[in-house]
Design a protein around this motif. Structure first.
Motif, PDB file in Angstrom:
ATOM      1  N   VAL A  43     -66.008  11.851 -17.148  1.00 29.66           N
ATOM      2  CA  VAL A  43     -67.150  12.711 -16.839  1.00 29.66           C
ATOM      3  C   VAL A  43     -68.334  12.297 -17.711  1.00 29.66           C
ATOM      4  O   VAL A  43     -68.192  12.122 -18.910  1.00 29.66           O
ATOM      5  N   PRO A  44     -69.497  12.059 -17.081  1.00 25.16           N
ATOM      6  CA  PRO A  44     -70.675  11.748 -17.886  1.00 25.16           C
ATOM      7  C   PRO A  44     -71.122  13.001 -18.654  1.00 25.16           C
ATOM      8  O   PRO A  44     -70.932  14.124 -18.169  1.00 25.16           O
ATOM      9  N   GLU A  45     -71.712  12.788 -19.828  1.00 26.05           N
ATOM     10  CA  GLU A  45     -72.114  13.907 -20.686  1.00 26.05           C
ATOM     11  C   GLU A  45     -72.921  14.963 -19.949  1.00 26.05           C
ATOM     12  O   GLU A  45     -72.704  16.152 -20.113  1.00 26.05           O
ATOM     13  N   ASP A  46     -73.875  14.501 -19.129  1.00 27.72           N
ATOM     14  CA  ASP A  46     -74.797  15.473 -18.529  1.00 27.72           C
ATOM     15  C   ASP A  46     -74.175  16.244 -17.374  1.00 27.72           C
ATOM     16  O   ASP A  46     -74.804  17.127 -16.797  1.00 27.72           O
ATOM     17  N   LYS A  47     -72.951  15.928 -17.012  1.00 24.57           N
ATOM     18  CA  LYS A  47     -72.281  16.675 -15.944  1.00 24.57           C
ATOM     19  C   LYS A  47     -71.348  17.748 -16.507  1.00 24.57           C
ATOM     20  O   LYS A  47     -70.765  18.528 -15.757  1.00 24.57           O
ATOM     21  N   ILE A  48     -71.183  17.765 -17.820  1.00 21.01           N
ATOM     22  CA  ILE A  48     -70.252  18.738 -18.404  1.00 21.01           C
ATOM     23  C   ILE A  48     -70.900  20.117 -18.410  1.00 21.01           C
ATOM     24  O   ILE A  48     -72.033  20.282 -18.875  1.00 21.01           O
ATOM     25  N   GLN A  49     -70.202  21.088 -17.855  1.00 21.32           N
ATOM     26  CA  GLN A  49     -70.697  22.470 -17.788  1.00 21.32           C
ATOM     27  C   GLN A  49     -69.554  23.398 -18.163  1.00 21.32           C
ATOM     28  O   GLN A  49     -68.461  23.270 -17.605  1.00 21.32           O
ATOM     29  N   ILE A  50     -69.820  24.322 -19.074  1.00 21.17           N
ATOM     30  CA  ILE A  50     -68.814  25.343 -19.349  1.00 21.17           C
ATOM     31  C   ILE A  50     -68.537  26.098 -18.051  1.00 21.17           C
ATOM     32  O   ILE A  50     -69.474  26.439 -17.330  1.00 21.17           O
TER      33      ILE A  50
END
Ligand SMILES: [Zn+2]
Lengths: 307, 397
Positions: free
Chosen positions: A102-109
């Motif tokens: 997962v790319p950093e900017d796609k990580i969502q709580i």
């Protein structure tokens, strides 16, 4: 020193066996009907020990995370940036893990996650990692080892054959009070135990000194590391740069003037780690030191990173 | 129920923190003895009056720490307490001492936390990469379920809490950074602080390297050497000591987990229960507090303590922080001696920094950092990863 891997206990073994079969098993309490993780011999809700195992669906959501830019521990330096996750399973319990693919900017709580069972054949253990359930959110990131094309690996069968190879036994210069004294002055160590009195001993870090031979500058190899004269040949690697990756030593005996130490080295382990800047090969070389009475004096482990 | 305010802090010592210690290394029992000597001298209380100690683990004696100390210091004890609450140990030690004194078990209790360098014998085998507060012992839940994923040490857990807070309430990095900047302003009036003479701005904090998102380097304590001790005694004995007695009128303690993964609700920190108990016990309200000294291993710890201890509504700490000056000269003095972020974190003595911060102000001994008319202090201790928390209410006699 190698990375810590789980050591199953009698109580937890079904959980780890389950992961090896790509199943997430949770302890279930037959008295209060709750499921929990990690496994315990009593239910954390009602303290009952009437427990069995239930298989979780594997689906979960991201409860929280951080991206660690510095290693959380030196042994995890190869995993930086570490995508440290707490995953809430559909059934309720939370589990410590890391995120893959997962790319950093796609990580969502709160994002939906699905498990990745990462089997480590050498350690005989399967770790449970997670990746986005939505394949559209997946992408390059610290990726699971199995996603690497096999051809990219520097760990050819030829290289792996070096694990376990040993050097000749080589004796060092006899230890003298004068040599100890010079070592202490060079390292700014003024401990009187090393410097004066009738019962001088050598400081711990001295152990490898009798094996350092002077090498003329013009005969140094390309990587700057002098060859040892013990016949230990290094595996051929694409990576030419050598980095010092750590040193661990355990002592069993004092070293005193007059001692003659003998050393034998061995390739303890060779493994590969992939990072943003390409792959590195870690070589763990163990050296065993004995004295003239045949007593084991010390064992040290040098980690050399080739990249 | 609880304390009646009949025990008081009579004296203390807090060593000047050092990044590179200059003095000769001392064993922790030796440091303990020297700290006890200085704290008792500060209070004006004789050694033969001591009948209680509270200690954390002692490096030279994995077991029987209190007995080892009693023998070494030449004490006969009616209270020998070993406390193991990480950064909450110091605050936890103070209420245990006060409770024992109110029960009549002990009259003078020394609580000491050495944090200086120790001599290294040649035979010692220091672990090359210690696991610190995370246990990698066989059978430890962490060893099996957390450490193999790299989840260990402190930064990771605090950052996970900060991100979760941000997802629920919104994250204002400037508010967090202001905590560090305001405390640095206090440290710049305190020559003992490790960062004395080095003011920082909010932008400095935000421009420092990201360590674990969203936590920057300047939002994390720096470990230094030091040590601290406090003498607790009865209100009556304290009245005959050298300084204004600082009564312990309320406390609360709460813990329920070690690794944040297994917390019931990471956003409801244990301090909430500890603080409401402490305020109820003391019979005072937040408005009565003249200063707070909040355990500040990370800025996020301070922010969540402000909310969960009830100084501002949940989710509103950023507004609160922006609208108050948190320095010693401000309208909401928080960690007026610099806090651990700017004073330096002296190992297990770090928790005592906050206890002494409050005692020093109430005694009126804070010099250039003195908060005006300081009579009541709120103190927090925090161990693990916001997992073990203690509150003290201190009031001048
Ligand atoms: Zn149950």
């Amino acid at each position: 020193m190698k990375k810590p891997y789980p050591v199953p206990t009698p109580d937890s073994r079904p959980f780890w066996n389950g992961l090896a079969e790509q199943k997430i098993l949770l302890k279930h309490c037959r008295d209060c009907d709750c499921v929990f993780h990690y496994p315990r011999v009593t239910c954390p809700n009602c303290l009952s020990s009437d427990l069995d195992w239930k298989q979780a669906s594997g689906q979960g959501t991201l409860y929280t995370y951080t991206i660690s830019r510095r290693p959380t521990h030196p042994l995890f330096a190869d995993e930086v940036p570490q995508f440290m996750a707490v995953v809430e399973l559909e059934e309720g319990p939370r589990i410590t893990s890391t995120l893959l693919n997962v790319p950093e900017d796609k990580i969502q709580i709160g994002m939906a996650l699905t498990p990745v069972f990462e089997h480590n054949e050498k350690e005989k253990i399967t770790l449970l990692r997670f990746q986005p359930a939505d394949t559209a959110l997946r992408g390059a990131a610290p990726s699971a080892a199995e996603d690497k094309p096999a051809s990219a690996s520097q760990l050819t069968p030829e290289v792996l054959a070096y694990i376990g190879r040993v050097s000749d036994k080589v004796s060092g210069y006899p230890v003298s009070a004068e040599e100890i004294r010079r070592f202490c002055y060079a390292t700014d160590d003024h401990n009187p135990r090393y410097l004066s009195g009738e019962d001088i001993v050598a400081p711990p870090m001295f152990v490898s000194i009798p094996f350092d031979w002077e090498v003329p500058m013009d005969s140094l190899p390309e990587d700057g590391t002098p060859q040892q004269n013990d016949g230990l040949v290094f595996p051929p690697l694409k990576a030419k740069r050598k980095l010092f990756g750590g040193y661990q030593v355990e002592y069993f005996q004092e070293i005193r003037p007059g001692d003659v130490l003998t050393r034998q080295r061995k390739f303890l382990d060779i493994y590969e780690r992939s990072g943003a800047s390409g792959s590195s090969v870690f070589m763990l070389i163990e050296a065993t030191y004995t004295n003239q009475r045949g007593e084991k004096v010390a064992v040290d482990i040098n980690t050399i990173i080739n990249r | 129920m609880g304390l009646r305010g009949n025990a008081a802090i009579a004296g203390y010592v807090e060593l000047k923190p050092e990044k590179k210690p200059q003095g000769a290394p001392l064993f922790s029992i030796e440091q303990w003895a020297m700290l006890a000597q200085q704290a008792l001298r500060d209070a004006g209380i004789e050694k033969h009056e001591v009948d209680g100690i509270v200690t954390s683990s002692i490096a030279e004696s994995a077991m029987f720490a209190p007995a080892t100390l009693a023998e070494y210091l030449g004490l006969e004890l009616n209270l020998a307490e070993h406390i193991d609450l990480g950064g909450a140990s110091a605050a936890g030690a103070i209420w245990r001492a006060a409770a024992a004194i109110e029960l009549g078990v002990a009259e003078v209790v020394v609580c000491a936390f050495p944090a200086g360098p120790m001599p290294m014998p040649v035979e010692l085998k220091p672990h090359p990469f210690p696991f610190g507060a995370s246990s990698n012992e066989y059978g430890s839940p962490q060893a099996q379920f957390d450490i193999p994923y790299g989840n260990l040490a402190q930064n990771c857990g605090y950052a996970q809490i900060a991100n979760l807070y941000g997802a629920r309430y919104g994250y204002d990095p400037r508010a967090l950074a202001k905590i560090a900047a305001d405390q640095r302003a206090s440290a710049c009036a305190n020559p003992d602080a490790i960062f004395y003479g080095q003011p920082i701005t909010i932008d400095d904090v935000l421009n420092s390297p990201m360590i674990a998102d969203p936590i920057h380097l300047l939002e994390i304590v720096m470990p230094v050497a030091g040590g601290a001790a406090v003498v607790v005694t009865s209100k009556e004995r304290a009245a005959r000591a050298k300084h204004r007695p600082v009564r312990i009128t309320g406390f609360g303690e709460r813990l329920a987990f070690k690794t944040p993964t297994y917390a019931a609700d990471l956003l409801n920190t244990p301090i909430a229960a500890a603080a409401s108990r402490a305020f109820a016990m003391a019979g005072i309200s937040h408005a009565d507090i003249d200063m707070v000294s909040i355990y500040d291993c990370y800025t996020i710890t301070v922010l969540m303590t402000l909310e969960d201890a009830g100084f501002c509504p949940k989710g509103k700490a950023a507004e609160f922080i922006h609208s108050h000056d948190l320095s010693y000269r401000g309208d909401f003095p928080c960690n007026p001696h610099g806090g651990q972020l700017s004073f330096g974190q002296t190992g297990m003595a770090g928790g005592m920094h906050h206890v002494i911060d409050g005692a020093r102000q109430i005694m009126g001994r804070a010099g250039g950092n003195q908060v005006r008319d300081c009579n009541r202090a709120f103190i927090s201790g925090n161990g693990g990863i916001m997992s073990e928390q203690v509150v003290l209410i201190l009031e001048g006699a």
